[in-house]
Design a protein around this motif. Structure first.
Motif, PDB file in Angstrom:
ATOM      1  N   SER A 142      42.167  -5.571  30.991  1.00  0.00           N
ATOM      2  CA  SER A 142      41.691  -4.401  30.282  1.00  0.00           C
ATOM      3  C   SER A 142      42.619  -3.195  30.449  1.00  0.00           C
ATOM      4  CB  SER A 142      40.324  -4.031  30.829  1.00  0.00           C
ATOM      5  OG  SER A 142      40.442  -3.800  32.224  1.00  0.00           O
ATOM      6  N   ALA A 143      43.736  -3.386  31.201  1.00  0.00           N
ATOM      7  CA  ALA A 143      44.599  -2.237  31.481  1.00  0.00           C
ATOM      8  C   ALA A 143      45.212  -1.676  30.212  1.00  0.00           C
ATOM      9  CB  ALA A 143      45.723  -2.665  32.415  1.00  0.00           C
ATOM     10  N   SER A 144      45.387  -0.362  30.205  1.00  0.00           N
ATOM     11  CA  SER A 144      46.065   0.257  29.075  1.00  0.00           C
ATOM     12  C   SER A 144      47.525  -0.107  29.130  1.00  0.00           C
ATOM     13  CB  SER A 144      45.933   1.768  29.169  1.00  0.00           C
ATOM     14  OG  SER A 144      44.591   2.110  29.048  1.00  0.00           O
ATOM     15  N   GLY A 145      48.131  -0.215  27.998  1.00  0.00           N
ATOM     16  CA  GLY A 145      49.533  -0.588  27.937  1.00  0.00           C
ATOM     17  C   GLY A 145      50.427   0.578  28.270  1.00  0.00           C
ATOM     18  N   PRO A 146      51.747   0.384  28.143  1.00  0.00           N
ATOM     19  CA  PRO A 146      52.678   1.441  28.444  1.00  0.00           C
ATOM     20  C   PRO A 146      52.589   2.550  27.402  1.00  0.00           C
ATOM     21  CG  PRO A 146      53.791  -0.445  27.503  1.00  0.00           C
ATOM     22  CD  PRO A 146      52.375  -0.831  27.670  1.00  0.00           C
ATOM     23  N   GLY A 147      53.242   3.641  27.698  1.00  0.00           N
ATOM     24  CA  GLY A 147      53.293   4.727  26.725  1.00  0.00           C
ATOM     25  C   GLY A 147      52.058   5.582  26.796  1.00  0.00           C
ATOM     26  N   ALA A 148      51.608   6.064  25.647  1.00  0.00           N
ATOM     27  CA  ALA A 148      50.499   7.010  25.599  1.00  0.00           C
ATOM     28  C   ALA A 148      49.235   6.433  26.219  1.00  0.00           C
ATOM     29  CB  ALA A 148      50.215   7.369  24.149  1.00  0.00           C
ATOM     30  N   GLU A 149      48.462   7.331  26.815  1.00  0.00           N
ATOM     31  CA  GLU A 149      47.233   6.895  27.467  1.00  0.00           C
ATOM     32  C   GLU A 149      46.304   6.243  26.456  1.00  0.00           C
ATOM     33  OE1 GLU A 149      44.081   9.082  30.157  1.00  0.00           O
ATOM     34  OE2 GLU A 149      46.105   9.909  30.308  1.00  0.00           O
ATOM     35  N   GLY A 150      45.680   5.165  26.861  1.00  0.00           N
ATOM     36  CA  GLY A 150      44.734   4.509  25.972  1.00  0.00           C
ATOM     37  C   GLY A 150      45.403   3.551  24.995  1.00  0.00           C
ATOM     38  N   SER A 151      46.735   3.550  24.971  1.00  0.00           N
ATOM     39  CA  SER A 151      47.435   2.671  24.043  1.00  0.00           C
ATOM     40  C   SER A 151      47.382   1.228  24.517  1.00  0.00           C
ATOM     41  CB  SER A 151      48.901   3.123  23.951  1.00  0.00           C
ATOM     42  OG  SER A 151      49.728   2.029  23.671  1.00  0.00           O
ATOM     43  N   ASP A 152      47.182   0.305  23.570  1.00  0.00           N
ATOM     44  CA  ASP A 152      47.123  -1.106  23.928  1.00  0.00           C
ATOM     45  C   ASP A 152      48.483  -1.766  23.779  1.00  0.00           C
ATOM     46  OD1 ASP A 152      44.501  -1.072  24.489  1.00  0.00           O
ATOM     47  OD2 ASP A 152      43.860  -1.583  22.445  1.00  0.00           O
ATOM     48  N   GLU A 153      49.466  -0.987  23.386  1.00  0.00           N
ATOM     49  CA  GLU A 153      50.744  -1.567  23.032  1.00  0.00           C
ATOM     50  C   GLU A 153      51.428  -2.212  24.234  1.00  0.00           C
ATOM     51  OE1 GLU A 153      54.686   0.020  21.208  1.00  0.00           O
ATOM     52  OE2 GLU A 153      52.958   1.114  20.444  1.00  0.00           O
ATOM     53  N   LEU A 154      51.970  -3.396  23.998  1.00  0.00           N
ATOM     54  CA  LEU A 154      52.682  -4.075  25.074  1.00  0.00           C
ATOM     55  C   LEU A 154      54.146  -3.670  25.038  1.00  0.00           C
ATOM     56  CD1 LEU A 154      51.168  -7.637  24.570  1.00  0.00           C
ATOM     57  CD2 LEU A 154      50.669  -6.062  26.448  1.00  0.00           C
ATOM     58  N   GLY A 155      54.788  -3.739  26.210  1.00  0.00           N
ATOM     59  CA  GLY A 155      56.210  -3.399  26.267  1.00  0.00           C
ATOM     60  C   GLY A 155      57.057  -4.436  25.539  1.00  0.00           C
ATOM     61  N   GLN A 156      58.247  -3.984  25.175  1.00  0.00           N
ATOM     62  CA  GLN A 156      59.200  -4.842  24.462  1.00  0.00           C
ATOM     63  C   GLN A 156      59.885  -5.784  25.470  1.00  0.00           C
ATOM     64  OE1 GLN A 156      59.819  -5.140  21.173  1.00  0.00           O
ATOM     65  NE2 GLN A 156      61.505  -3.786  20.735  1.00  0.00           N
ATOM     66  N   VAL A 157      59.982  -7.064  25.142  1.00  0.00           N
ATOM     67  CA  VAL A 157      60.683  -8.005  26.031  1.00  0.00           C
ATOM     68  C   VAL A 157      62.045  -8.330  25.417  1.00  0.00           C
ATOM     69  CG1 VAL A 157      60.656 -10.284  27.106  1.00  0.00           C
ATOM     70  CG2 VAL A 157      58.519  -8.992  26.869  1.00  0.00           C
ATOM     71  N   VAL A 158      63.088  -8.000  26.153  1.00  0.00           N
ATOM     72  CA  VAL A 158      64.448  -8.217  25.654  1.00  0.00           C
ATOM     73  C   VAL A 158      65.160  -9.218  26.569  1.00  0.00           C
ATOM     74  CG1 VAL A 158      66.678  -7.120  25.231  1.00  0.00           C
ATOM     75  CG2 VAL A 158      64.571  -5.912  24.656  1.00  0.00           C
ATOM     76  N   ALA A 159      65.478 -10.387  26.041  1.00  0.00           N
ATOM     77  CA  ALA A 159      66.215 -11.385  26.821  1.00  0.00           C
ATOM     78  C   ALA A 159      67.702 -11.196  26.547  1.00  0.00           C
ATOM     79  CB  ALA A 159      65.779 -12.780  26.416  1.00  0.00           C
ATOM     80  N   VAL A 160      68.499 -11.132  27.600  1.00  0.00           N
ATOM     81  CA  VAL A 160      69.948 -11.053  27.414  1.00  0.00           C
ATOM     82  C   VAL A 160      70.490 -12.450  27.712  1.00  0.00           C
ATOM     83  CG1 VAL A 160      72.074  -9.866  28.044  1.00  0.00           C
ATOM     84  CG2 VAL A 160      69.892  -8.648  28.133  1.00  0.00           C
ATOM     85  N   PHE A 161      71.000 -13.068  26.676  1.00  0.00           N
ATOM     86  CA  PHE A 161      71.369 -14.483  26.765  1.00  0.00           C
ATOM     87  C   PHE A 161      72.773 -14.678  26.216  1.00  0.00           C
ATOM     88  CE2 PHE A 161      71.572 -18.648  24.601  1.00  0.00           C
ATOM     89  CZ  PHE A 161      71.350 -19.465  25.688  1.00  0.00           C
ATOM     90  N   SER A 162      73.422 -15.747  26.646  1.00  0.00           N
ATOM     91  CA  SER A 162      74.634 -16.175  25.948  1.00  0.00           C
ATOM     92  C   SER A 162      74.777 -17.662  26.191  1.00  0.00           C
ATOM     93  CB  SER A 162      75.884 -15.444  26.462  1.00  0.00           C
ATOM     94  OG  SER A 162      76.167 -15.883  27.755  1.00  0.00           O
ATOM     95  N   PRO A 163      75.263 -18.388  25.191  1.00  0.00           N
ATOM     96  CA  PRO A 163      75.413 -19.823  25.399  1.00  0.00           C
ATOM     97  C   PRO A 163      76.689 -20.161  26.166  1.00  0.00           C
ATOM     98  CG  PRO A 163      75.856 -19.222  23.126  1.00  0.00           C
ATOM     99  CD  PRO A 163      75.585 -17.955  23.842  1.00  0.00           C
ATOM    100  N   LYS A 164      77.310 -19.141  26.752  1.00  0.00           N
ATOM    101  CA  LYS A 164      78.496 -19.378  27.583  1.00  0.00           C
ATOM    102  C   LYS A 164      78.459 -18.378  28.734  1.00  0.00           C
ATOM    103  CE  LYS A 164      83.484 -19.801  27.468  1.00  0.00           C
ATOM    104  NZ  LYS A 164      83.666 -18.996  28.676  1.00  0.00           N
ATOM    105  N   GLY A 165      78.878 -18.812  29.916  1.00  0.00           N
ATOM    106  CA  GLY A 165      78.821 -17.941  31.090  1.00  0.00           C
ATOM    107  C   GLY A 165      79.919 -16.887  31.087  1.00  0.00           C
ATOM    108  N   GLY A 166      79.757 -15.886  31.915  1.00  0.00           N
ATOM    109  CA  GLY A 166      80.810 -14.909  32.173  1.00  0.00           C
ATOM    110  C   GLY A 166      81.135 -13.965  31.040  1.00  0.00           C
ATOM    111  N   VAL A 167      80.239 -13.813  30.068  1.00  0.00           N
ATOM    112  CA  VAL A 167      80.574 -12.933  28.941  1.00  0.00           C
ATOM    113  C   VAL A 167      79.985 -11.529  29.080  1.00  0.00           C
ATOM    114  CG1 VAL A 167      80.902 -14.825  27.312  1.00  0.00           C
ATOM    115  CG2 VAL A 167      78.686 -13.707  27.442  1.00  0.00           C
ATOM    116  N   GLY A 168      79.286 -11.286  30.189  1.00  0.00           N
ATOM    117  CA  GLY A 168      78.808  -9.920  30.428  1.00  0.00           C
ATOM    118  C   GLY A 168      77.299  -9.741  30.328  1.00  0.00           C
ATOM    119  N   ARG A 169      76.543 -10.823  30.440  1.00  0.00           N
ATOM    120  CA  ARG A 169      75.075 -10.699  30.328  1.00  0.00           C
ATOM    121  C   ARG A 169      74.510  -9.756  31.392  1.00  0.00           C
ATOM    122  NH1 ARG A 169      75.928 -15.871  30.623  1.00  0.00           N
ATOM    123  NH2 ARG A 169      74.896 -15.982  32.634  1.00  0.00           N
ATOM    124  N   THR A 170      74.865 -10.033  32.664  1.00  0.00           N
ATOM    125  CA  THR A 170      74.274  -9.241  33.741  1.00  0.00           C
ATOM    126  C   THR A 170      74.713  -7.778  33.637  1.00  0.00           C
ATOM    127  OG1 THR A 170      74.405 -11.249  35.060  1.00  0.00           O
ATOM    128  CG2 THR A 170      73.873  -9.226  36.227  1.00  0.00           C
TER     129      THR A 170
END
Ligand SMILES: Nc1ncnc2c1ncn2[C@@H]1O[C@H](COP(=O)(O)OP(=O)(O)OP(=O)(O)O)[C@@H](O)[C@H]1O
Ligand SMILES: [Mg+2]
Length: 420
Positions: A142-170
């Motif tokens: 039942s917790a309120s989401g991020p941002g304005a009070e009372g907002s149900d909005e969920l935070g944005q999930v951003v995956a940083v991916f690459s199909p090859k290692g060492g390209v700067g993900r981290t």
């Protein structure tokens, strides 16, 4: 003294019990309150002596350490168990953690390792208890989401991916998180999704031995994510970090369903959840990509990176990811390496969404100091590129419906894995 750590030693071998008791007697903040010779005796003694930490041998006749830990977790949940074993295999580790152990020591261990483990689990339990008592739980349906009070909005999930290692993900994941927190005022958590060799802790100069995702495993099994906040470390920038386990063999502890639940829980109370992924496809990475709203897919001006990107885009299409979910980020885009941005775009058949310049000086200097370059050199072009990216991802509408067509995706996933 009120701050003494009360320890119960449990081992069926008398010499080991004596040795451990003697070792611990040299520590002024540790008090050995008893020694038990079996799992059953340990439970009886723990109930009456109420220790803070139980140092538990895994192999004992009668009732072994795992069964005893399971019972202790149910009867005296305030006790933190440190399991000791001559076997360091993942299976033992996994079973111990699932039984409720907080730490795992492989024999022989040094007295420093022993005392450090006892202090760490004790500090963690104390921290957890005080947070549970003092704060509203981080995760409540039942917790309120991020941002304005009372907002149900969920935070944005951003995956940083690459199909090859060492390209700067981290590098990008960490600085993106810092930029969104410090410049855009967002509540940000970064998750190191590279469970085996995660580098997020290194870039932020935070130590996974004190808290990591591995500590969350018993919580997940118990179906209880109320105290998730206890397992994140807050960086000086305000970014919270859920680090990878301190040792590679602990990577298997986190299951695909587990990481999904963790991310879903974190998005309730944060504006942005950044996940630094590994460069290979496994069930766990796929679970992260599935749950993400945006996949920042990194590539560089190298032929292997471009080839793998082509393959990944085909996979993403088969997985049913919407076009806006996968964004192409070209890192070190200004490197003069004989391939131009237009060559990349022609080769993969789509436009690059964002570019980040190469700046070895700022990036490597920051990395070696454990300070993100966005903090130490905010004016640099590379930092400005990251800020632009942060603005884009935080202002995006969420492009995917997390709970949507899961059955279709899982059938497709099975056929994808059949290639391997
Ligand atoms: N824009 C940039 N300019 C200069 N150097 C960079 C840039 N981005 C990343 N690097 C350097 O490239 C190397 C790899 O970066 P990073 O560790 O972030 O990649 P990764 O994809 O996370 O790698 P891994 O596969 O090891 O997880 C590091 O030495 C980093 O400092
Ligand atoms: Mg990395």
């Amino acid at each position: 003294m009120a701050d003494q750590i009360r320890v119960l030693v449990v081992d069926d071998i008398p010499e080991t019990r004596d040795h451990l008791t003697k070792l611990l007697s040299f520590e002024s903040d540790i008090d050995v309150v008893g020694a038990a010779a079996s799992g059953r005796e340990a439970i009886e003694m723990a109930t009456t002596l109420n220790p803070d930490v139980v140092l538990m041998d895994i192999n004992m006749p009668d009732m072994d350490g795992i069964a005893a830990t399971e019972q202790l977790s149910a009867t005296v949940p305030s006790v933190a168990v440190v399991m000791m074993s001559v076997q360091g295999e993942a299976d033992y580790l996994r079973r111990s953690m699932l039984a409720g152990a907080r730490e795992f020591l492989v024999k022989p261990f040094s007295s420093d390792e022993l005392t450090a483990s006892i202090r760490q689990v004790h500090a963690r339990e104390r921290d957890k208890a005080s947070r549970i008592a003092a704060t509203t739980p981080l995760v409540r349906p039942s917790a309120s989401g991020p941002g304005a009070e009372g907002s149900d909005e969920l935070g944005q999930v951003v995956a940083v991916f690459s199909p090859k290692g060492g390209v700067g993900r981290t590098t990008v994941a960490v600085n993106l998180a810092v930029a969104a927190a410090t410049e855009l005022g967002k509540k940000v958590v970064i998750v190191d999704g590279s469970f085996q060799f995660g580098d997020v802790g290194v870039l932020l100069n935070l130590n996974p031995r004190s808290k990591s995702i591995a500590d969350l495993v018993p919580e997940l099994e118990a179906g209880d994510l109320d105290s998730l906040d206890t397992f994140v470390i807050t960086h000086s920038s305000g970014v919270k970090a859920l680090l990878a386990p301190p040792s590679p063999e602990m990577a298997d502890l986190v299951t695909p369903a587990g990481i999904k639940r963790i991310i879903e829980a974190l998005r309730i109370d944060n504006d942005l959840v950044v996940v630094d992924c590994t460069a290979y496809f496994n069930d766990t990475t796929l679970a992260i990509l599935d749950v993400a709203d945006i996949i920042l897919t990194m590539l560089s001006l190298e032929i292997t990176s471009i080839k793998n990107m082509r393959l990944f885009l085909e996979v993403a299409e088969q997985l049913g990811y919407e076009a806006g979910k996968v964004r192409l980020i070209l890192n070190r885009a200004d490197s003069a390496l004989g391939i131009r941005v237009t060559d990349v775009e022609n080769s993969i058949g789509r436009k690059v969404d964002e570019t980040i310049v190469s700046d070895g000086r700022s990036v490597v200097y920051a990395l070696n100091r454990g300070v993100p370059f966005f903090l130490s050199n905010k004016e640099a072009q590379v930092s400005q590129d990251i800020l632009r990216l942060a603005r884009t991802v935080t202002s995006s509408d969420r492009s995917s419906a997390p709970a949507g067509d899961d059955s279709r995706k899982s059938t497709q996933k099975k056929s994808l894995f059949a290639w391997r």
